[in-house]
Enzyme design. Structure first.
Site, PDB file in Angstrom:
ATOM      1  N   LYS A 180       0.792  -1.125  -0.034  1.00 17.87           N
ATOM      2  CA  LYS A 180      -0.021   0.170   0.010  1.00 17.87           C
ATOM      3  C   LYS A 180       0.824   1.047  -0.139  1.00 17.87           C
ATOM      4  O   LYS A 180       0.411   2.377   0.222  1.00 17.87           O
ATOM      5  CB  LYS A 180      -0.841  -0.078   1.207  1.00 17.87           C
ATOM      6  CG  LYS A 180      -1.817  -1.068   1.280  1.00 17.87           C
ATOM      7  CD  LYS A 180      -2.883  -0.751   2.309  1.00 17.87           C
ATOM      8  CE  LYS A 180      -2.602  -1.606   3.790  1.00 17.87           C
ATOM      9  NZ  LYS A 180      -3.329  -1.542   4.825  1.00 17.87           N
ATOM     10  N   LYS A 200       3.032   2.098   2.384  1.00 20.05           N
ATOM     11  CA  LYS A 200       2.740   2.455   3.881  1.00 20.05           C
ATOM     12  C   LYS A 200       3.930   1.891   4.630  1.00 20.05           C
ATOM     13  O   LYS A 200       4.231   0.725   4.631  1.00 20.05           O
ATOM     14  CB  LYS A 200       1.599   2.134   4.512  1.00 20.05           C
ATOM     15  CG  LYS A 200       1.288   2.863   5.675  1.00 20.05           C
ATOM     16  CD  LYS A 200      -0.046   2.526   6.127  1.00 20.05           C
ATOM     17  CE  LYS A 200      -0.374   3.101   7.565  1.00 20.05           C
ATOM     18  NZ  LYS A 200      -2.158   3.207   7.743  1.00 20.05           N
TER      19      LYS A 200
END
Ligand code: CTP
Length: 153
Positions: free
Chosen positions: A45, A47
């Site tokens: 993602k 992240k």
């Protein structure tokens, strides 16, 4: 019959916004299961966390009213978990409003308000003020101010 509540999150730099959300979710049922996203899932993602997965899940599992913490590894997992754990309620923070409505055919889906004024992102930004590069910027500014004061004397 026990009511099982399920939620998911990263829970990086665990803070009181996380704790309040989990407290409110537990109050909706009898059993709270928390999916903690793995570092690999987060990487997909884009992240990156400060606290590694093993520590994040250990923190979440240590909360006395969390009955079970499980790794979250992919987007399709929620539907599988709802069935596997006989989940009655999937509860997420407001930032996910509408995103999991399609799971409403499997269980009740609720979105709870977030706690204002705190997030992992915000804590990371605050920590940034104390890293080396910022400290040297701060020192340079203080040196400039000192030299101005010196000249004014
Ligand atoms: N949450 C909350 N109140 C906050 C922060 C988070 O209720 N102030 C909830 C989120 O809505 C989510 C869960 O806690 O359902 C886990 O959120 P997570 O994304 O791990 O935490 P954040 O602090 O929002 O992290 P980030 O800033 O990286 O998005």
């Amino acid at each position: 019959m026990k009511t099982t509540v399920l939620t998911y999150g990263t829970f990086d730099l665990f803070h009181h916004g996380h704790l309040k959300l989990l407290t409110r979710l537990k109050a909706l049922g009898d059993r709270l299961i928390v999916g903690v996203s793995t570092d690999e899932f987060n990487a997909g993602k884009g992240k990156k966390t400060i606290i590694p997965f093993a520590d994040r899940i250990e923190i979440v599992q240590s909360i006395k009213f969390v009955d079970l913490a499980i790794p979250e590894t992919d987007w399709g997992q929620k539907a599988r978990d709802i069935v596997a754990y006989d989940v009655a309620i999937l509860g997420m923070g407001h930032d996910w409003e509408g995103k999991f409505d399609h799971l409403g055919s499997l269980c009740k889906v609720v979105y709870l308000p977030r706690t204002e004024g705190i997030s992992s992102t915000q804590i990371k930004q605050s920590l940034g003020y104390f890293d080396k590069s910022h400290l040297s910027d701060l020192k340079a500014s203080l040196d400039t101010i000192s030299s101005i004061i010196e000249r004014l004397r």
